[in-house]
Design a protein around this motif. Sequence first.
Motif, PDB file in Angstrom:
ATOM      1  N   ILE A 195      55.698  38.416  52.589  1.00  0.00           N
ATOM      2  CA  ILE A 195      54.463  37.751  52.164  1.00  0.00           C
ATOM      3  C   ILE A 195      53.401  37.980  53.231  1.00  0.00           C
ATOM      4  N   VAL A 217      47.025  35.085  52.370  1.00  0.00           N
ATOM      5  CA  VAL A 217      47.755  34.845  51.121  1.00  0.00           C
ATOM      6  C   VAL A 217      47.891  33.344  50.965  1.00  0.00           C
ATOM      7  N   ILE A 226      53.931  40.688  48.575  1.00  0.00           N
ATOM      8  CA  ILE A 226      52.611  40.139  48.251  1.00  0.00           C
ATOM      9  C   ILE A 226      51.692  40.459  49.422  1.00  0.00           C
ATOM     10  N   THR A 259      44.561  36.571  48.723  1.00  0.00           N
ATOM     11  CA  THR A 259      45.415  36.857  47.573  1.00  0.00           C
ATOM     12  C   THR A 259      45.994  35.519  47.148  1.00  0.00           C
ATOM     13  N   ILE A 275      48.332  33.013  44.541  1.00  0.00           N
ATOM     14  CA  ILE A 275      49.364  32.760  43.534  1.00  0.00           C
ATOM     15  C   ILE A 275      49.280  31.273  43.186  1.00  0.00           C
ATOM     16  N   ILE A 290      52.572  42.671  44.367  1.00  0.00           N
ATOM     17  CA  ILE A 290      51.247  42.095  44.120  1.00  0.00           C
ATOM     18  C   ILE A 290      50.330  42.554  45.250  1.00  0.00           C
TER      19      ILE A 290
END
Length: 348
Positions: free
Chosen positions: A178, A201, A215, A223, A225, A237
């Motif tokens: 991540i 993220v 990710i 980014t 989610i 992603i």
Amino acid sequence: MNLTLKKIAEIVSGQLYNTDGELIVSDVSTPEDATKDKICFIFDKKYYNNIKNINAAAIVVENFFADVDTPQIVVSDVQLAFVRLLNKIFLERQNFYKGIHQTVVLGKDVVLGNNVSIGPYCVIGDNVEIADNTVLVCQIFIGDNVKIGKNVVIYPNVTIRENVTIGNNVIIHSGSVIGSDGFGYIQRNGKHIKIPHIGKVVIEDDVEIGANVTIDRATIGSTLIKKGTKIDNLVHIAHNVEIGENVLLIAQVGIAGSSKIGDNTILAGQTGVTDHIKVGKNVIAGPRTGIVQDVEDNKIVWGTPPIPFEEQKKISVASKRLPRLLIEFSKLKSKVEQLEKLLLKFLK
């Protein structure tokens, strides 16, 4: 598991029949594999006609079968009851290290909440915050300035790079990365010049991330989610992607940079989304769909480029007839050519 039927009925919010509830069962089974020490959940009505012959200690059903002597637990939703019992068994079988293992490396100014467990060989960077009841199983890297919420479980060999924020009740499975660098370059004089990615993220509450998911962090910005989304194994992603609430991303989905996926959308296995695409809410994309243009809300699509699912099904069925149709076309063409020759002779 060794639970009494009374305890199981309590876990699944069910009503007991044909038993005092003291019988102990040791496992859960399918109807085909049922034995007298196992409990069986009847999901499918196809078993109703033969339910008397299911050799289980007890059955879980949605309606009481008065002519069946087997102990029964009646619930309003068998599948939900099944999930509740499995969750109970799963939690009991988890055997995480309690506390902070002596091999853990803690950076400066790390803040740990109550009942946090960090297993062997984890490395925690500077200024990291980990909230109550979170578990880092073992061999996990957490970069600087990461914030992790409550009741999070992170499995072995996960890497969480700097400046990542993770919400509450998140699960991250083994091998996932991540906050890795996004894939971005500019071309000058025949060379690829790397674009640094200095963004973040953000993973909101109740997200589950499968094994070996990547990710990427944003170039700038985040980014994202959103809450309730579930990501299967081997999904990628890219930078600055935004995934909506309660989205399902099935194995090997790939989403290119700066695309947006709407709430409650499902992308089936090996679906690809090109960069800067907007996929609406409540969309379903069939397997191996190539999304190269925006998709409106509430659409069911399949293929490359994506078209309505029913239309693509007709095309798929028709394509199987192409070899035979080519043979028939060849024969027909030959006959037409013969007729043309005859017609020319007649006209002369």
